[in-house]
Design a protein around this motif. Structure first.
Motif, short mmCIF file in Angstrom:
data_model
loop_
_atom_site.label_atom_id
_atom_site.label_comp_id
_atom_site.label_asym_id
_atom_site.label_seq_id
_atom_site.Cartn_x
_atom_site.Cartn_y
_atom_site.Cartn_z
N ILE A 1 39.95 -32.71 -96.24
CA ILE A 1 41.07 -31.84 -95.87
C ILE A 1 41.16 -30.65 -96.82
O ILE A 1 41.44 -29.53 -96.39
N TRP A 2 40.92 -30.86 -98.10
CA TRP A 2 40.94 -29.74 -99.05
C TRP A 2 39.81 -28.75 -98.75
O TRP A 2 40.02 -27.53 -98.82
N ILE A 3 38.65 -29.26 -98.41
CA ILE A 3 37.53 -28.37 -98.07
C ILE A 3 37.87 -27.56 -96.82
O ILE A 3 37.64 -26.35 -96.76
N ILE A 4 38.45 -28.22 -95.82
CA ILE A 4 38.86 -27.52 -94.60
C ILE A 4 39.91 -26.46 -94.92
O ILE A 4 39.84 -25.34 -94.41
N ALA A 5 40.87 -26.79 -95.76
CA ALA A 5 41.93 -25.84 -96.09
C ALA A 5 41.36 -24.58 -96.75
O ALA A 5 41.73 -23.45 -96.38
N VAL A 6 40.46 -24.75 -97.68
CA VAL A 6 39.89 -23.60 -98.39
C VAL A 6 39.00 -22.78 -97.47
O VAL A 6 39.13 -21.56 -97.36
N LEU A 7 38.09 -23.45 -96.76
CA LEU A 7 37.14 -22.72 -95.93
C LEU A 7 37.78 -22.13 -94.68
O LEU A 7 37.33 -21.10 -94.19
N ALA A 8 38.82 -22.75 -94.15
CA ALA A 8 39.51 -22.17 -93.00
C ALA A 8 40.21 -20.87 -93.39
O ALA A 8 40.22 -19.91 -92.61
N ASN A 9 40.77 -20.82 -94.59
CA ASN A 9 41.37 -19.57 -95.07
C ASN A 9 40.31 -18.50 -95.31
O ASN A 9 40.52 -17.33 -95.02
N PHE A 10 39.15 -18.91 -95.83
CA PHE A 10 38.05 -17.98 -96.02
C PHE A 10 37.58 -17.43 -94.67
O PHE A 10 37.29 -16.25 -94.54
N THR A 11 37.53 -18.30 -93.66
CA THR A 11 37.15 -17.88 -92.32
C THR A 11 38.15 -16.88 -91.76
O THR A 11 37.76 -15.89 -91.11
N ALA A 12 39.43 -17.10 -92.00
CA ALA A 12 40.44 -16.16 -91.53
C ALA A 12 40.24 -14.78 -92.17
O ALA A 12 40.36 -13.75 -91.49
N ILE A 13 39.90 -14.75 -93.43
CA ILE A 13 39.64 -13.49 -94.12
C ILE A 13 38.40 -12.82 -93.54
O ILE A 13 38.37 -11.60 -93.31
N GLN A 14 37.35 -13.61 -93.26
CA GLN A 14 36.14 -13.06 -92.64
C GLN A 14 36.46 -12.45 -91.28
O GLN A 14 35.96 -11.38 -90.94
N ARG A 15 37.29 -13.12 -90.50
CA ARG A 15 37.64 -12.61 -89.17
C ARG A 15 38.47 -11.34 -89.26
O ARG A 15 38.29 -10.41 -88.47
N LEU A 16 39.39 -11.29 -90.21
CA LEU A 16 40.18 -10.07 -90.41
C LEU A 16 39.26 -8.89 -90.75
O LEU A 16 39.41 -7.79 -90.22
N HIS A 17 38.31 -9.14 -91.63
CA HIS A 17 37.37 -8.09 -92.01
C HIS A 17 36.51 -7.67 -90.82
O HIS A 17 36.25 -6.48 -90.61
N HIS A 18 36.08 -8.64 -90.03
CA HIS A 18 35.25 -8.35 -88.86
C HIS A 18 36.00 -7.47 -87.86
O HIS A 18 35.46 -6.47 -87.37
N VAL A 19 37.23 -7.82 -87.55
CA VAL A 19 38.03 -7.04 -86.61
C VAL A 19 38.32 -5.67 -87.18
O VAL A 19 38.26 -4.66 -86.46
N TRP A 20 38.59 -5.58 -88.46
CA TRP A 20 38.84 -4.30 -89.11
C TRP A 20 37.61 -3.40 -88.97
O TRP A 20 37.73 -2.21 -88.64
N ALA A 21 36.42 -3.96 -89.21
CA ALA A 21 35.19 -3.17 -89.11
C ALA A 21 34.94 -2.74 -87.66
O ALA A 21 34.52 -1.60 -87.42
N LEU A 22 35.20 -3.61 -86.70
CA LEU A 22 35.03 -3.24 -85.29
C LEU A 22 36.00 -2.12 -84.90
O LEU A 22 35.61 -1.18 -84.20
N GLU A 23 37.23 -2.21 -85.34
CA GLU A 23 38.21 -1.18 -85.02
C GLU A 23 37.84 0.16 -85.66
O GLU A 23 38.00 1.21 -85.04
N ASN A 24 37.35 0.13 -86.89
CA ASN A 24 36.93 1.37 -87.53
C ASN A 24 35.74 1.98 -86.80
O ASN A 24 35.63 3.20 -86.71
N GLY A 25 34.86 1.14 -86.28
CA GLY A 25 33.73 1.62 -85.49
C GLY A 25 34.20 2.27 -84.19
O GLY A 25 33.66 3.28 -83.76
N ARG A 26 35.21 1.68 -83.56
CA ARG A 26 35.76 2.26 -82.33
C ARG A 26 36.40 3.61 -82.61
O ARG A 26 36.23 4.57 -81.86
N LYS A 27 37.15 3.68 -83.70
CA LYS A 27 37.85 4.93 -84.02
C LYS A 27 36.87 6.04 -84.33
O LYS A 27 37.03 7.17 -83.89
N SER A 28 35.82 5.74 -85.10
CA SER A 28 34.85 6.76 -85.44
C SER A 28 34.04 7.19 -84.21
O SER A 28 33.72 8.36 -84.05
N ALA A 29 33.77 6.25 -83.29
CA ALA A 29 33.06 6.60 -82.06
C ALA A 29 33.91 7.49 -81.18
O ALA A 29 33.44 8.46 -80.58
#
Length: 73
Positions: free
Chosen positions: A38-66
């Motif tokens: 459960i502790w491993i899931i808690a830590v890595l699930a939060n890390f995954t959320a940060i990765q997804r936020l960064h991914h969406v941010w990068a996609l949105e910046n790509g859309r705006k620049s295009a």
């Protein structure tokens, strides 16, 4: 809601279910196995959320620049 594909991250749902199941089974042999899982899931699930936020941010910046490049032409 933003029409973006976001299947990135180190700890997605199948991995969480697998780790939780293995931790539950391992509890038969090791008392704290489920706690560790459960502790491993808690830590890595939060890390995954940060990765997804960064991914969406990068996609949105790509859309705006295009769209800016298309507007300038």
């Amino acid at each position: 809601g933003l029409d973006l594909e976001c299947k990135v991250g180190i700890m997605q749902r199948p991995e969480r279910i697998l780790l939780l199941g293995l931790g539950s089974i391992a509890t038969l042999f090791y008392y704290y196995a489920l706690d560790v899982a459960i502790w491993i899931i808690a830590v890595l699930a939060n890390f995954t959320a940060i990765q997804r936020l960064h991914h969406v941010w990068a996609l949105e910046n790509g859309r705006k620049s295009a769209s800016l490049n298309a507007a300038q032409k």
